[in-house]
Each structure stands twice: as C-alpha cells, then as structure tokens.
Scaffold this active site. Structure first.
Site, PDB file in Angstrom:
ATOM      1  N   GLU A 437     -28.468 -20.728   0.033  1.00  0.00           N
ATOM      2  CA  GLU A 437     -29.685 -20.322  -0.311  1.00  0.00           C
ATOM      3  C   GLU A 437     -29.817 -18.886  -1.082  1.00  0.00           C
ATOM      4  OE1 GLU A 437     -32.319 -21.368  -1.428  1.00  0.00           O
ATOM      5  OE2 GLU A 437     -31.624 -23.037  -0.555  1.00  0.00           O
TER       6      GLU A 437
HETATM    7  C1  LIG Z   1     -22.720 -24.925   4.519  1.00  0.00           C
HETATM    8  C2  LIG Z   1     -23.261 -25.001   3.128  1.00  0.00           C
HETATM    9  C3  LIG Z   1     -24.514 -25.525   2.978  1.00  0.00           C
HETATM   10  C4  LIG Z   1     -24.835 -25.596   1.680  1.00  0.00           C
HETATM   11  N1  LIG Z   1     -26.360 -26.294   1.395  1.00  0.00           N
HETATM   12  C5  LIG Z   1     -26.661 -26.396   0.022  1.00  0.00           C
HETATM   13  C6  LIG Z   1     -27.473 -27.479  -0.168  1.00  0.00           C
HETATM   14  O1  LIG Z   1     -28.353 -28.126   0.475  1.00  0.00           O
HETATM   15  N2  LIG Z   1     -27.841 -27.500  -1.717  1.00  0.00           N
HETATM   16  C7  LIG Z   1     -27.316 -26.939  -2.518  1.00  0.00           C
HETATM   17  O2  LIG Z   1     -27.696 -27.005  -3.648  1.00  0.00           O
HETATM   18  N3  LIG Z   1     -26.269 -25.981  -2.327  1.00  0.00           N
HETATM   19  C8  LIG Z   1     -25.934 -25.823  -1.008  1.00  0.00           C
HETATM   20  N4  LIG Z   1     -25.102 -24.868  -0.809  1.00  0.00           N
HETATM   21  C9  LIG Z   1     -24.318 -24.127  -1.671  1.00  0.00           C
HETATM   22  C10 LIG Z   1     -24.791 -22.662  -1.690  1.00  0.00           C
HETATM   23  O3  LIG Z   1     -25.926 -22.208  -2.000  1.00  0.00           O
HETATM   24  C11 LIG Z   1     -23.907 -21.852  -2.496  1.00  0.00           C
HETATM   25  O4  LIG Z   1     -22.454 -21.846  -1.902  1.00  0.00           O
HETATM   26  C12 LIG Z   1     -24.027 -20.563  -2.755  1.00  0.00           C
HETATM   27  O5  LIG Z   1     -25.288 -20.303  -3.659  1.00  0.00           O
HETATM   28  C13 LIG Z   1     -23.194 -19.612  -3.548  1.00  0.00           C
HETATM   29  O6  LIG Z   1     -22.553 -20.219  -4.482  1.00  0.00           O
HETATM   30  P1  LIG Z   1     -20.722 -20.299  -4.525  1.00  0.00           P
HETATM   31  O7  LIG Z   1     -20.469 -20.922  -3.414  1.00  0.00           O
HETATM   32  O8  LIG Z   1     -20.495 -21.238  -5.743  1.00  0.00           O
HETATM   33  O9  LIG Z   1     -20.351 -18.765  -4.762  1.00  0.00           O
HETATM   34  P2  LIG Z   1     -20.105 -17.991  -6.040  1.00  0.00           P
HETATM   35  O10 LIG Z   1     -21.458 -18.218  -6.902  1.00  0.00           O
HETATM   36  O11 LIG Z   1     -18.950 -18.262  -6.739  1.00  0.00           O
HETATM   37  O12 LIG Z   1     -20.233 -16.550  -5.472  1.00  0.00           O
HETATM   38  C14 LIG Z   1     -19.002 -15.869  -4.939  1.00  0.00           C
HETATM   39  C15 LIG Z   1     -19.402 -14.561  -4.875  1.00  0.00           C
HETATM   40  O13 LIG Z   1     -19.606 -13.809  -6.081  1.00  0.00           O
HETATM   41  C16 LIG Z   1     -20.899 -13.257  -5.949  1.00  0.00           C
HETATM   42  N5  LIG Z   1     -21.651 -13.387  -7.155  1.00  0.00           N
HETATM   43  C17 LIG Z   1     -21.701 -14.491  -8.033  1.00  0.00           C
HETATM   44  N6  LIG Z   1     -22.611 -14.319  -8.845  1.00  0.00           N
HETATM   45  C18 LIG Z   1     -22.809 -13.037  -8.955  1.00  0.00           C
HETATM   46  C19 LIG Z   1     -23.928 -12.281  -9.661  1.00  0.00           C
HETATM   47  N7  LIG Z   1     -24.561 -12.719 -10.744  1.00  0.00           N
HETATM   48  N8  LIG Z   1     -24.016 -10.972  -9.223  1.00  0.00           N
HETATM   49  C20 LIG Z   1     -23.766 -10.544  -7.988  1.00  0.00           C
HETATM   50  N9  LIG Z   1     -22.703 -11.242  -7.383  1.00  0.00           N
HETATM   51  C21 LIG Z   1     -22.580 -12.395  -7.529  1.00  0.00           C
HETATM   52  C22 LIG Z   1     -21.732 -13.753  -4.505  1.00  0.00           C
HETATM   53  O14 LIG Z   1     -22.748 -13.158  -3.940  1.00  0.00           O
HETATM   54  C23 LIG Z   1     -20.347 -14.127  -3.860  1.00  0.00           C
HETATM   55  O15 LIG Z   1     -20.206 -13.233  -2.937  1.00  0.00           O
HETATM   56  C24 LIG Z   1     -24.482 -24.924   0.555  1.00  0.00           C
HETATM   57  C25 LIG Z   1     -23.415 -24.241   0.854  1.00  0.00           C
HETATM   58  C26 LIG Z   1     -22.499 -24.348   2.059  1.00  0.00           C
HETATM   59  C27 LIG Z   1     -21.189 -23.555   2.351  1.00  0.00           C
END
Ligand SMILES: Cc1cc2nc3c(=O)[nH]c(=O)nc-3n(C[C@H](O)[C@H](O)[C@H](O)COP(=O)(O)OP(=O)(O)OC[C@H]3O[C@@H](n4cnc5c(N)ncnc54)[C@H](O)[C@@H]3O)c2cc1C
Length: 592
Positions: A437
């Site tokens: 989220e």
């Molecule tokens: C158990 C689980 C359930 C989930 N459920 C859902 C769901 O129901 N529906 C859905 O759509 N998604 C879901 N997600 C996905 C979740 O919302 C994402 O994992 C999350 O938004 C982060 O995206 P990412 O994993 O690609 O990390 P990234 O976007 O790759 O981020 C990696 C790191 O970089 C930082 N970062 C990235 N961009 C920026 C920026 N612009 N400024 C500062 N810092 C930044 C982040 O804060 C983080 O620390 C789920 C994930 C998990 C693990």
C-alpha cells in the site's frame, strides 16, 4: 494457542471522545442511531473476533497457501470463519444501506476492522480489500456496474482485489504495461500482475478484480492508465456467476509473514483476453484507484496498531508467567513483569499502541464528515484533514508496529526467537506493513510533498493551532508535564514544517533526505498529542469514565511524554541536517 482480549474500553473511549461520535451521529444518514447501538455492534464484533477468528491465527500461519489445480488453497479454518463473517453481516458494517450495507458510521467499521485485524491479519486482508473496493466502486463505477456488482461486494458474498503491481511497476505505477483492448462496450485485458493479495481462493462465489491497465493508444505515464472491473466468473443474464473469465492465479509467493494470505501472480488474458468493464473515465484510472488506496492506507495503518495490540497481550501474559531472578520487596523468585526494564518495554508497547489508536481514530472520524458533512466547506475541510493524516497513520503506525512487535519478542527472551511461543509471528506479520500500500518512503514523500509543501503548510498549521488551543485550556495539575512535552513537540513539528517549506524547492534532494524523519516526527508528536488529549478527557472533573481507566490513561500518557516524545528532537535534527551529508558517498561506491 494465543488468546485475544479486545480492548473494548479504549476503543469505545476513542470513538466517544476522539472521534466525537455525538457529532457524527448528527449527520443526516445516521439519524436515529444511538451511541449505545454502535457499542452493541462493537461488543458483538469483539466476541466474533476473539472466539471465531483469533484461534485461526496460528494454524493459518502454519498451513500457508498454495496453487492447487485451477484455484488457490488457503488455510482450511478460513472457509468456515469467512462464511460466518459474511452471514452474520460483519462485512457490511460500514456499507451504505442503499447497497445492502448496515449503514453505520465508517468509524464503527474502523473499530470492528481493528478487532478482525488483531485476531488474524492474514484473514483480515480479505474483508479489508473487499471494503476498499466498495469505496472505489461507489465513487467511480457506472450505475449499471453498481447495480450488477455492488450489493454483493458490500455484503461480502463476493470478494474483491486490487491489481496495480507489475514486475517493473511497483512504487512507479507510470510503468504499468497491462493492456486493455476495446471489444464493443467491454474490454479485453492482457497482462501479468504480481503480489495480488487474496488474488484467488474458493471462499467466495465470485472475485471482483479492480485492475489498472492501459487502453491501446493511451498516453504514456500515469495519464494513460484506466481502471477496469474484471470478475473471476462472468455474470449470466440473470446476474449470477457463470462462465470462468480468462484470469487465473499462476503462483503464490513464499513470504516472511502473513502466510495465511495468498499473495498471487495473476495472469490476465492467457487466451482471448479477460473481459473487463471500464470503471470511471478512460485514462483517469489512477485517480479512481486512489479512492481505494487511501481507504486501504488507513486500513494498513490500523493493521500496525492491531498487530501491536496482539503482540502486547501475548508479551504481557508471558511476563506475568515467566519467573526469573529476584526483585527487592518480593519474596522468592519473581515473574519478570516485576523487573523495571521489562515494565519499560511493556509501557513502550502499550503507550505507543494507545497513541496509535488515539491518532488513527481521530483521523478516521473525518471520513464520515468528509462524506456527509452538512455543507461543502465542512466536507472539504474534513477531507483535507483526512488527507493530511492518512500518510502519517499509514507510515508512522506501521513503522512503530515493527518496533512494538520486536519488543514483544524481546520480552520473551530466547523463547521469542523460537516459533513455538507465537511472538515471532507478530513480528514477521508486521514486517510487510511498511511495504505494501505504498512503502514508508512513498508515504513520507506524499506527506511532505503533496500534503504539506504543495499546500504551503496551511492544513498542518491549522491542526497545530487547534491542538495548541486545546492544550492551552488543559489546566489540570497532573497533566502539566505531559502538556509541556506535547507543546514542545508541536513546536518541533512547526520547525520541521518551516524547514521543509524553506528548503523543499531550492534543493532537489532536501525532500527525499528529510521526509521520512518529518513523517516520523509528525506521527510521534501527533500520536502523543491525541493520547494526551485522551488523558485530559479521562481525568477531567466532569469525566464519566471509570476512575481506574482515567488513572491508567494518565500513566500511559505520562510515560509516552517522557520516553517517546523526546524522540521528536532526534527526528527534527535528522530532518534538518544538510541533505549533502546523506548524498556524500556516490552511488557507485556502494558496490560490493
Ligand atoms: C505481501 C504483499 C502483498 C501485496 N499486495 C498487493 C496487492 O494486493 N495489490 C497490488 O497491486 N500490489 C500489492 N503488493 C505490492 C506492493 O504494493 C509493492 O510491493 C509496493 O508498492 C512496493 O513496490 P516494489 O515492491 O516494486 O518496490 P520498489 O518500488 O522497487 O521499491 C523499492 C525501494 O525503493 C524505494 N522507492 C521506490 N521509488 C521511490 C521513490 N520514488 N521515492 C523514494 N523511494 C522510492 C521504496 O520505498 C523501497 O524502499 C503487495 C506486496 C506484497 C509483498
């Protein structure tokens, strides 16, 4: 097996005095509803949460989920729990009466959700996402889609999911590539979504996926994203689930925690394309999805509070039972709760939990006013306040839950590190909350950027002014030290706000290096302010609260003021440090 004893007194107190329920019940849709009616609902919900849901927490963690054939197997106990949950109407608490909901204030659903989440976070994600989808559908779906789907989502007969994330599009939703191809009045969806919570299961007759995708030819970036409703089973002409749509879960993730929640890779359009229906306007899908996401962000912040509460109850029981060492004044070897350092840990847990509850219920109260306030300005003001507080509730409560659940392990000593005692599960389950989220980094950027800088700090100033005015009127001698701590915290928050406004635009790295500390400063101070307000109300001369409740609230607020509020200095100091200090080592030097 761990038990759960819902903290009904504190929940009811927060609803009465911090969410100002009397004012909410004056709103037009709640005409005729009494506080006692709500308290009865909360009482019944507490029984359901502790008797029916809570016992499934450990078995759910142990069994986990797996793709089996054409569906996903979830922990066996969940089917009966969910059947009862839906049949007894718990899904429908906050739903509007127009769509077969109970039509109760949103703050009631917030309270019942807290207890469901404390009982079992993994299970709670199923009803949570379903009610989040209701918000998006109510605000953006056509009358036709509402007529076909909404009542059955509101009542929980059908579940719902949120499909945003793709391998290359996590925090950066502009990178979404899932395609939507026009096919008459409907669309065919092709693409792969990852990490979809409760993406598939057999606990509901149908699953309604809300999916972000790009209509062919749409502009690049976030301005070319639309939202679609994609049912697992297409509806027959008489509105019942019929033929299976072209969507399936191809795998579930193996995770650190929330093992009972199936986190699915979803394939849309393996064959001819999954049939989907546009929700809201073309290319305005991200804005529509934000209705769902904002609701979910408050819900995930509440999960931080919920899992912390369960960890505290678990740790308290252990501390009363485990005998180790001697304590002056006590005969024989003492239960560890008598060691002052263990008490410090329990008080750190408890005071931060009560601060989280005080802050999040104060914020959630704005939902009802933003929807049903008497005039446009009242509704807009409540909306501004809720928008300001949402990233703080999400970011600070979830970050705090990691510390609180970690303390829960520490109180267990070595037994906290082994799985048998159950303390470790809360820590593992809490670890996702700062990630999904929108990560804490994204919440912090939202708070510092959209909610403060873009607003030139006006709404935050207004809130600080209101709190200063409130505490100026608290003359109770026993509150003196607490009030002094809160006022100092409000000054720190004011200084953070000014620093941000002075530096955010002149130095491009300043928002990034400061925003996390600014969000934590805001949560620490505002959580403390609302907890102090609770203590002032509970101990005022005209308070009708139980005396013991008032005394303990005062003790908790005093502990928070002396042990937690001072962290504000540290957050402010880190926030206002020269951004160049953070950026001093070049990216390539981090290479191993
Ligand atoms: C158990 C689980 C359930 C989930 N459920 C859902 C769901 O129901 N529906 C859905 O759509 N998604 C879901 N997600 C996905 C979740 O919302 C994402 O994992 C999350 O938004 C982060 O995206 P990412 O994993 O690609 O990390 P990234 O976007 O790759 O981020 C990696 C790191 O970089 C930082 N970062 C990235 N961009 C920026 C920026 N612009 N400024 C500062 N810092 C930044 C982040 O804060 C983080 O620390 C789920 C994930 C998990 C693990």
């Amino acid at each position: 097996m761990t038990t759960y004893n819902p903290p009904i007194d504190d929940i009811n107190f927060c609803i009465r005095h911090l969410a100002d329920i009397d004012d909410i019940l004056k709103l037009e849709p709640y005409d005729g509803i009494e506080v006692a009616d709500l308290e009865q609902v909360i009482d019944e919900s507490a029984k359901f949460a502790c008797d029916v849901i809570a016992p499934t927490n450990v078995p759910g963690d142990q069994q986990g989920c797996a793709v089996e054939g054409n569906t996903v197997r979830v922990p066996s106990e969940f089917a009966d729990v969910h059947r009862q949950f839906v049949e007894t109407g718990w899904q429908a608490v906050g739903g509007s009466a127009e769509f077969d909901g109970m039509g109760l204030p949103a703050i009631t659903a917030f309270a019942t959700n807290e207890m469901v989440q404390t009982a079992n976070i993994s299970y709670s994600l199923l009803p949570m996402l379903t009610s989040d989808a209701v918000e998006a559908m109510e605000a953006h779906a056509s009358d036709e889609l509402k007529a076909s789907y909404l009542s059955r989502i509101v009542t929980g007969q059908w579940a719902a999911t949120m499909n945003l994330t793709e391998a290359q599009a996590g925090s950066d939703l502009a990178a979404i590539t899932t395609r939507a191809v026009r096919d008459g009045d409907q669309f065919r969806i092709f693409g792969t979504k990852i990490f979809i919570t409760w993406g598939d299961h057999e606990l509901s007759e149908n699953i309604i996926h809300l999916v972000l995708a790009r209509i062919e030819g749409a502009p690049e970036g976030v301005r070319g994203i639309s939202m679609f409703l994609v049912p697992k089973f297409l509806l027959t002409p008489d509105g019942e689930p019929g033929e299976r749509n072209d969507v399936r879960a191809s795998s579930v993730e193996h995770k650190l925690g929330i093992h009972g929640s199936p986190t699915c890779v979803m394939q849309f359009g393996d064959k001819d394309g999954a049939i989907g229906y546009l929700v809201g306007e073309e290319n305005r899908g991200l804005a529509a999805m934000f209705t769902m996401m904002n609701h979910a962000r408050m819900g995930v912040g509440l999960q931080g509070l919920a899992v912390s509460e369960r960890a505290l109850q678990h740790a308290s029981a252990y501390a009363l039972d485990r005998v180790q060492g001697r304590v002056p004044g006590l005969e024989g070897r003492a239960p560890i709760i008598h060691h002052a350092d263990v008490r410090r840990m329990l008080m750190l847990m408890r005071s931060q939990i009560e601060a989280m509850r005080a802050l999040s219920y104060s914020a959630a109260a704005q939902t009802d006013i933003s929807l049903h306030g008497a005039d446009a300005e009242t509704r807009a003001a409540a909306d501004r306040r809720l928008s300001l507080l949402t990233p703080i509730v999400k970011g600070w409560c979830t970050e705090t839950s990691e510390q609180v659940t970690s303390l829960g392990i520490q109180i267990h000593g070595g037994m906290g590190f082994v799985e048998e005692t159950g303390a470790a599960q809360f820590y593992r389950d809490a670890r996702i909350l700062t990630i999904y989220e929108g990560t804490s980094g994204i919440q912090a950027a939202d708070f510092a950027g959209r909610k403060v800088t873009a607003d030139e700090g006006r709404e935050l100033s207004l809130l600080l002014g209101e709190l200063r005015e409130y505490f100026a009127g608290v003359n109770n001698e026993t509150m003196k030290g607490i009030v002094a701590g809160v006022l100092a915290g409000l000054d720190q928050l004011e200084s953070g706000r000014e620093w941000l406004l002075d530096n955010a635009l002149s130095d491009p790295t300043a928002p990034g290096t400061s925003s996390f500390n600014f969000m934590m400063l805001a949560g620490t101070v505002l959580g403390g302010a609302y907890l102090a307000k609770a203590a002032a109300i509970a101990t005022s001369d005209d308070s009708s609260e139980d005396e013991a409740f008032g005394k303990e609230k005062l003790a908790t607020a005093a502990f928070y003021a002396s042990h937690v509020l001072p962290r504000g200095h540290g957050y402010l100091s880190a926030m206002t440090a020269d951004p160049a200090i953070t950026m001093a080592i070049p990216a390539e030097s981090f290479q191993a």
